[in-house]
Design an enzyme around this catalytic site. Structure first.
Site, mmCIF file in Angstrom:
data_model
loop_
_atom_site.group_PDB
_atom_site.id
_atom_site.type_symbol
_atom_site.label_atom_id
_atom_site.label_comp_id
_atom_site.label_asym_id
_atom_site.label_seq_id
_atom_site.Cartn_x
_atom_site.Cartn_y
_atom_site.Cartn_z
ATOM 1 C CG ASP A 105 -2.462 1.174 1.268
ATOM 2 O OD1 ASP A 105 -3.969 -0.075 1.085
ATOM 3 O OD2 ASP A 105 -2.724 2.286 1.501
ATOM 4 C CE1 TYR A 236 -12.939 3.674 -8.478
ATOM 5 C CE2 TYR A 236 -15.365 2.684 -9.342
ATOM 6 C CZ TYR A 236 -14.312 2.648 -8.620
ATOM 7 O OH TYR A 236 -13.802 2.067 -7.917
#
Length: 351
Positions: A105, A236
Site C-alpha cells: 500500500d 473512475y
C-alpha cells in the site's frame, strides 16, 4: 446395413463410410405415388468411442474433494491496496485459508482528487497483524503502484524471501467525483494513472516471475462502474473499464505460461471510498431518491437497498474476498479471462 439410409455403397463398407458417400442423407427417389421420397436424415449425434485424452495435471481442476475452492495452503500471495477495505479483507481471508500474504500500500496521500482519507502505515501494519493471527507469514511493503520500479523491487524481494509468488491481487484504487465539464486535468489523470496504469504496472512487474515458474494467478479488481456509465464519475468508470480490457488481454497472452487472469467486479461496498457524503449523494441520485445536502449513512442505505435484488444498501468487504479465494485456488485452474461480479444482484441490471 439398414436400408433406411437408401445408400448404394458396397456391403463391405461400414455405416459411417456409406453415410460419407451419400453425404449423410439418402438420394431422393420416387415413392409409389410418383412424388419424391423423403430422404432419411443422419442421426444428430454419432457416439465417438474412446480412449479419450486426459488433460495434463496442471490443466484441470482435478477430482472433487472437500474445500478445494478454498484451500490455499502453501500459496504465496501479494495484495495491493491492502491497508483497509477490500484489499485487507482479501489478504486476511487468504491467510485464513492457508496462504502467506505480503501486503502493499502507498499508506499515505495519493491525489487531491481522491475523496477518501488516505490510508496509513498503521492500518497496513494492522492488516499484517491479522495475517499473523492466523499463524501465517506476512509483511507490509510501502510502495506506489504508479512507479513500476518500486513494484519490480517488491517482486524481487518477495521471490527472494518467500521462494515464489503464486497469486497477485491488484486492488489499489482511488475515486473522485467531478463532472466532465468541471473536471481538472488532474482529476482525470490521477485516477487513470493510479487505477489503470497502476494495475498494468502490477501485472507487468509480477507476471514475469510467474511465467518463469509456469504458474500464477492474477486477480484484478475492476468495478460494476466499469460496466456502466457514472454521473460525475467518468474517470473512475473509464479506469475500471480499461482494467477489463487489460485483464482479457493478459489472459490471452499469459495462458501459455499456465497463468490465469480474472477480474472481480464488486458492486457498491462499504469502504472508505463509499463512506463519504459525495458517494452517498451519488448513490441516492442513482436510486432516483431526493438527495439531502448532508446525507447520513442510514439515509443512503434506505434509498439504495430497495433497488438491489438482495436488498442491501451496499456489500461488505468480506462479501468480496471469498471470490478472490476461489480464483486463487486450484479449483479455478481453468477459469481465466472472466468477469466475476459480486454485487448483491446489481449485475442483473447490466447487459
Amino acid at each position: 446395413m439398414s436400408n433406411k439410409y437408401h445408400t448404394h455403397a458396397p456391403a463391405s463398407l461400414g455405416r459411417r463410410s456409406a453415410l460419407a458417400l451419400s453425404g449423410g442423407v439418402a438420394a431422393i427417389g420416387l415413392a409409389a405415388t410418383g412424388r419424391p421420397a423423403v430422404a432419411a436424415k443422419r442421426p444428430v449425434a454419432e457416439p465417438v468411442n474412446g480412449p479419450y485424452p486426459p488433460p495434463p495435471t496442471n490443466k484441470t481442476a482435478g477430482p472433487i474433494k472437500p474445500g478445494r475452492g478454498t484451500i490455499l495452503t502453501g500459496k504465496i500471495a501479494v495484495v495491493t491496496g491492502a491497508a483497509r477495505g477490500i484489499g485487507r479483507a482479501i489478504a486476511i481471508e487468504y491467510a485464513a485459508n492457508g496462504a502467506d500474504v505480503i501486503v502493499l500500500d502507498i499508506a499515505g496521500p495519493v491525489s487531491p482528487t481522491a475523496d477518501a482519507a488516505p490510508a496509513t502505515k498503521a492500518e497496513l501494519d494492522e492488516t499484517v497483524a491479522q495475517i499473523h493471527a492466523y499463524g501465517r507469514r506476512g509483511e507490509a511493503i510501502v510502495a506506489d503502484i504508479r512507479k513500476i520500479r518500486e513494484l519490480r523491487a517488491a517482486a524481487e524481494h518477495i521471490e527472494k524471501t518467500y521462494g515464489k509468488i503464486d497469486c497477485v491481487v491488484a486492488n489499489a484504487a482511488i475515486q473522485g467525483w467531478k463532472s466532465l465539464l468541471e473536471m481538472d486535468d488532474g482529476d482525470w489523470e490521477d485516477q487513470i494513472q493510479n487505477n489503470l496504469t497502476g494495475t498494468a504496472n502490477t501485472v507487468r512487474a509480477f507476471a514475469p516471475k510467474m511465467a518463469a515458474r509456469k504458474y500464477g494467478r492474477l486477480i484484478l479488481l475492476s468495478s460494476m462502474q466499469g460496466r456502466m456509465g457514472t454521473m460525475s464519475g467518468a474517470a473512475y468508470s473509464a479506469s475500471k473499464w480499461g482494467i477489463l480490457g487489460l485483464m482479457k488481454s493478459a489472459a490471452l497472452e499469459l495462458g501459455q505460461y499456465n497463468i490465469t487472469c480474472n477480474a472481480i467486479l464488486p458492486g457498491l461496498v462499504g469502504t472508505a471510498l463509499t463512506y463519504n457524503e459525495q458517494r452517498f449523494r451519488a448513490a441516492m441520485a442513482q436510486s432516483n431518491k431526493p438527495v439531502p445536502l448532508f446525507p447520513t449513512a442510514q439515509e443512503a442505505w434506505d434509498a439504495r437497498a430497495p433497488t438491489v435484488p438482495l436488498g442491501v444498501g451496499w456489500l461488505q468487504p468480506e462479501d468480496i474476498s471469498p471470490m478472490a479465494v476461489f480464483l486463487a485456488s486450484d479449483a479455478a485452474a481453468l477459469v481465466t479471462g472472466a468477469e466475476m461480479a459480486v454485487t448483491g444482484g446489481d449485475a442483473a441490471k447490466v447487459s
